[in-house]
Design a protein around this motif. Sequence first.
Motif, PDB file in Angstrom:
ATOM      1  N   CYS A  25     -10.677  43.101   2.985  1.00  0.00           N
ATOM      2  CA  CYS A  25      -9.112  42.926   2.217  1.00  0.00           C
ATOM      3  C   CYS A  25      -7.915  42.797   1.871  1.00  0.00           C
ATOM      4  CB  CYS A  25      -9.791  42.873   0.717  1.00  0.00           C
ATOM      5  SG  CYS A  25     -11.170  40.458   0.320  1.00  0.00           S
ATOM      6  N   GLN A  26      -7.126  42.996   1.859  1.00  0.00           N
ATOM      7  CA  GLN A  26      -5.458  43.641   2.283  1.00  0.00           C
ATOM      8  C   GLN A  26      -5.644  43.959   0.761  1.00  0.00           C
ATOM      9  OE1 GLN A  26      -2.587  43.780   4.292  1.00  0.00           O
ATOM     10  NE2 GLN A  26      -1.441  44.185   3.707  1.00  0.00           N
ATOM     11  N   CYS A  45      -9.018  38.147  -4.073  1.00  0.00           N
ATOM     12  CA  CYS A  45      -8.934  39.358  -3.346  1.00  0.00           C
ATOM     13  C   CYS A  45      -8.569  40.485  -2.617  1.00  0.00           C
ATOM     14  CB  CYS A  45     -10.537  39.142  -2.596  1.00  0.00           C
ATOM     15  SG  CYS A  45      -9.962  38.156  -1.086  1.00  0.00           S
ATOM     16  N   CYS A  46      -7.416  39.398  -2.472  1.00  0.00           N
ATOM     17  CA  CYS A  46      -5.834  39.829  -1.871  1.00  0.00           C
ATOM     18  C   CYS A  46      -5.367  39.733  -1.522  1.00  0.00           C
ATOM     19  CB  CYS A  46      -6.535  40.627  -0.489  1.00  0.00           C
ATOM     20  SG  CYS A  46      -6.749  38.634   0.799  1.00  0.00           S
ATOM     21  N   VAL A  47      -3.910  39.748  -1.574  1.00  0.00           N
ATOM     22  CA  VAL A  47      -1.939  39.455  -1.301  1.00  0.00           C
ATOM     23  C   VAL A  47      -2.947  38.685  -0.393  1.00  0.00           C
ATOM     24  CG1 VAL A  47      -0.884  41.761  -1.740  1.00  0.00           C
ATOM     25  CG2 VAL A  47      -1.803  40.871   0.172  1.00  0.00           C
ATOM     26  N   PHE A  48      -2.594  37.874   0.156  1.00  0.00           N
ATOM     27  CA  PHE A  48      -3.275  36.712   1.144  1.00  0.00           C
ATOM     28  C   PHE A  48      -3.966  35.528   0.047  1.00  0.00           C
ATOM     29  CE2 PHE A  48      -3.339  39.743   4.590  1.00  0.00           C
ATOM     30  CZ  PHE A  48      -1.792  39.758   5.387  1.00  0.00           C
ATOM     31  N   CYS A  49      -5.032  35.990  -0.486  1.00  0.00           N
ATOM     32  CA  CYS A  49      -5.305  35.216  -1.041  1.00  0.00           C
ATOM     33  C   CYS A  49      -4.394  34.427  -2.579  1.00  0.00           C
ATOM     34  CB  CYS A  49      -6.808  34.978  -1.538  1.00  0.00           C
ATOM     35  SG  CYS A  49      -8.506  35.526  -0.333  1.00  0.00           S
ATOM     36  N   SER A  50      -3.380  35.519  -2.336  1.00  0.00           N
ATOM     37  CA  SER A  50      -2.510  35.061  -3.433  1.00  0.00           C
ATOM     38  C   SER A  50      -1.136  34.459  -3.067  1.00  0.00           C
ATOM     39  CB  SER A  50      -2.705  36.138  -4.427  1.00  0.00           C
ATOM     40  OG  SER A  50      -3.794  36.454  -5.093  1.00  0.00           O
ATOM     41  N   CYS A  56      -7.794  34.999   3.309  1.00  0.00           N
ATOM     42  CA  CYS A  56      -7.589  35.947   4.198  1.00  0.00           C
ATOM     43  C   CYS A  56      -8.984  35.875   4.859  1.00  0.00           C
ATOM     44  CB  CYS A  56      -8.483  37.314   3.346  1.00  0.00           C
ATOM     45  SG  CYS A  56      -9.211  37.333   1.966  1.00  0.00           S
ATOM     46  N   PRO A  57      -9.774  36.726   6.525  1.00  0.00           N
ATOM     47  CA  PRO A  57     -11.220  36.206   7.279  1.00  0.00           C
ATOM     48  C   PRO A  57     -11.682  36.595   6.219  1.00  0.00           C
ATOM     49  CG  PRO A  57      -8.512  37.413   8.794  1.00  0.00           C
ATOM     50  CD  PRO A  57      -8.716  37.121   7.394  1.00  0.00           C
ATOM     51  N   PRO A  58     -11.832  37.484   5.821  1.00  0.00           N
ATOM     52  CA  PRO A  58     -13.630  37.196   5.023  1.00  0.00           C
ATOM     53  C   PRO A  58     -14.145  36.230   4.584  1.00  0.00           C
ATOM     54  CG  PRO A  58     -12.565  39.686   4.364  1.00  0.00           C
ATOM     55  CD  PRO A  58     -11.611  38.595   5.607  1.00  0.00           C
ATOM     56  N   GLY A  62     -16.603  33.131   4.513  1.00  0.00           N
ATOM     57  CA  GLY A  62     -17.636  33.533   3.440  1.00  0.00           C
ATOM     58  C   GLY A  62     -18.199  34.153   3.242  1.00  0.00           C
ATOM     59  N   ASN A  63     -17.611  35.799   3.604  1.00  0.00           N
ATOM     60  CA  ASN A  63     -17.918  37.188   3.095  1.00  0.00           C
ATOM     61  C   ASN A  63     -16.996  38.088   2.538  1.00  0.00           C
ATOM     62  OD1 ASN A  63     -20.682  36.733   4.698  1.00  0.00           O
ATOM     63  ND2 ASN A  63     -19.530  36.919   6.585  1.00  0.00           N
ATOM     64  N   CYS A  64     -16.154  37.151   1.579  1.00  0.00           N
ATOM     65  CA  CYS A  64     -15.800  37.742   0.513  1.00  0.00           C
ATOM     66  C   CYS A  64     -15.834  38.843  -0.577  1.00  0.00           C
ATOM     67  CB  CYS A  64     -14.554  36.607  -0.280  1.00  0.00           C
ATOM     68  SG  CYS A  64     -13.314  37.496  -0.664  1.00  0.00           S
ATOM     69  N   CYS A  65     -15.292  39.728  -1.014  1.00  0.00           N
ATOM     70  CA  CYS A  65     -15.716  40.438  -1.611  1.00  0.00           C
ATOM     71  C   CYS A  65     -15.942  39.976  -3.567  1.00  0.00           C
ATOM     72  CB  CYS A  65     -14.833  42.383  -2.346  1.00  0.00           C
ATOM     73  SG  CYS A  65     -13.134  41.572  -1.425  1.00  0.00           S
ATOM     74  N   SER A  66     -14.861  38.934  -3.444  1.00  0.00           N
ATOM     75  CA  SER A  66     -14.861  38.705  -4.899  1.00  0.00           C
ATOM     76  C   SER A  66     -15.662  37.073  -4.455  1.00  0.00           C
ATOM     77  CB  SER A  66     -13.087  38.047  -5.463  1.00  0.00           C
ATOM     78  OG  SER A  66     -12.583  37.420  -4.376  1.00  0.00           O
TER      79      SER A  66
END
Length: 66
Positions: A25-26, A45-50, A56-58, A62-66
């Motif tokens: 995540c960035q 988790c990252c700027v792309f999700c916000s 983001c790809p994670p 379905g393997n995201c950190c949040s």
Amino acid sequence: MWLESTLTCPNCAHRATEQMPTNACQFFYDCKACGTRIKPKTGDCCVFCSYGSVPCPPRQDGNCCS
């Protein structure tokens, strides 16, 4: 899986299409127009999700950190 997302700066509304990292995540992104350092909204988790048009790809995988 989408690997590009268009980020919209919350400060100046500038839009930029960026390549997303596939394995992480960035957390920060510097706006190319106004220079504002963008970080994720609380709970994201990252700027792309916000601020991106595509999460983001994670998160897509379905393997995201949040």
